[in-house]
Design a protein around this motif. Structure first.
Motif, short mmCIF file in Angstrom:
data_model
loop_
_atom_site.label_atom_id
_atom_site.label_comp_id
_atom_site.label_asym_id
_atom_site.label_seq_id
_atom_site.Cartn_x
_atom_site.Cartn_y
_atom_site.Cartn_z
N ILE A 190 -9.73 19.80 -51.68
CA ILE A 190 -8.32 20.12 -51.84
C ILE A 190 -7.55 19.29 -50.82
O ILE A 190 -7.77 19.39 -49.61
CB ILE A 190 -8.06 21.61 -51.60
N ARG A 191 -6.64 18.47 -51.31
CA ARG A 191 -5.88 17.57 -50.46
C ARG A 191 -4.57 18.26 -50.06
O ARG A 191 -3.78 18.65 -50.91
CB ARG A 191 -5.60 16.26 -51.20
N ARG A 212 -0.63 11.67 -52.21
CA ARG A 212 -0.87 12.43 -53.44
C ARG A 212 -1.65 13.72 -53.15
O ARG A 212 -2.77 13.91 -53.65
CB ARG A 212 -1.60 11.58 -54.46
N PRO A 213 -1.07 14.62 -52.38
CA PRO A 213 -1.75 15.88 -52.07
C PRO A 213 -1.76 16.83 -53.26
O PRO A 213 -0.95 16.70 -54.19
CB PRO A 213 -0.91 16.45 -50.92
N ASP A 214 -2.67 17.78 -53.22
CA ASP A 214 -2.68 18.86 -54.21
C ASP A 214 -1.73 19.98 -53.79
O ASP A 214 -1.11 20.63 -54.63
CB ASP A 214 -4.09 19.44 -54.35
N VAL A 215 -1.65 20.20 -52.48
CA VAL A 215 -0.84 21.29 -51.92
C VAL A 215 -0.02 20.75 -50.76
O VAL A 215 -0.53 20.00 -49.93
CB VAL A 215 -1.74 22.45 -51.41
N ASP A 251 3.97 14.52 -61.61
CA ASP A 251 2.77 15.24 -61.18
C ASP A 251 2.95 15.80 -59.76
O ASP A 251 2.10 15.63 -58.88
CB ASP A 251 1.54 14.32 -61.21
N PRO A 266 3.02 18.06 -56.50
CA PRO A 266 2.03 19.01 -56.00
C PRO A 266 2.60 20.42 -55.92
O PRO A 266 3.81 20.63 -56.05
CB PRO A 266 1.73 18.47 -54.60
N ALA A 293 -3.99 25.95 -54.66
CA ALA A 293 -4.57 24.83 -55.40
C ALA A 293 -5.08 25.26 -56.77
O ALA A 293 -5.07 24.47 -57.72
CB ALA A 293 -5.70 24.19 -54.59
#
Length: 221
Positions: free
Chosen positions: A2-3, A46-49, A73, A75, A118
């Motif tokens: 998880i980024r 480009r993080p997820d959270v 897209d 986050p 996430a």
């Protein structure tokens, strides 16, 4: 992995969050930056959270939230605050924040909350006062909320109740014996029908419409 991107004006807070989160095997803090660098950091890393400070001296956290939400897209974004009742919280929820956390959240709980975010869950700090939620619920007629909820199918309403309980898509799928992909489709459909942009907005609208009370009564009947 998880980024995660941490955005806060205080270096000490950024460092603390990085150390706590990177102690988890499945979480990587891809960047920790002050508010003025937030949007560029989202584009580059480009993080997820994103964990985003709601009050910063160099840039308004709500402005950053709006800009991030407009990115392709975008986050999941959760707001960080030091206050258990913050006048900006309702505005953040309306702008599509997935929830908010107090900066003094138990460090042991922080990785779990990031995982929930996430996975598509909605996170609201347990210390948030009912006054903040009531303020959001009072903003708009209950009749309008009821009209929007009436657009949903019975299954979509059931999914919405579980969304309001804070369950991520995978857990909703287990509860309703559906695939995660099917749950995701239902959540997307109910977002469109309810005219909302986040799970928290959907949950609060359901509360305003009386849907959650109706399901609780049905379950106890």
């Amino acid at each position: 992995m998880i980024r995660v991107l941490v955005v806060d004006d205080e270096a000490l807070v950024r460092t603390g969050f990085r150390h706590i989160l990177e102690a988890a095997d499945d979480i990587e803090v891809v960047a920790a930056v002050p508010g003025g660098q937030a949007v560029r950091a989202v584009r580059e890393s480009r993080p997820d959270v994103v964990l985003l400070d709601i009050r910063m001296p160099d840039v308004d956290g709500l402005t950053v939230l709006a800009e991030v939400r407009m990115l392709p897209d975008s986050p999941v974004v959760a707001m960080l605050t030091t206050f258990d009742m913050d006048e900006y919280v309702a505005a953040a929820l309306r702008s599509g924040a997935a929830g908010f956390l107090l900066k003094d959240t138990d460090p042991d709980q922080l990785p779990y909350l990031v995982r929930d975010l996430a996975a598509g869950g909605a996170v609201l700090s347990s210390k948030v006062t009912r006054t903040v939620v009531d303020s959001y619920l009072a903003d708009g007629p209950r009749e309008e909320a009821g009209r929007l909820v009436s657009r949903l199918s019975e299954r979509e309403r059931a999914v919405l109740v579980l969304v309001a309980e804070g369950l991520p898509n995978a857990d909703i799928g287990v509860r309703m014996h559906l695939s995660t992909g099917t749950v995701k489709d239902h959540v997307s459909a109910l977002f469109t029908k309810l005219e909302v942009g986040s799970r928290v907005q959907a949950a609060l609208l359901a509360e305003r419409a009386g849907l959650l009370a109706a399901f609780r009564d049905r379950g106890s009947g």
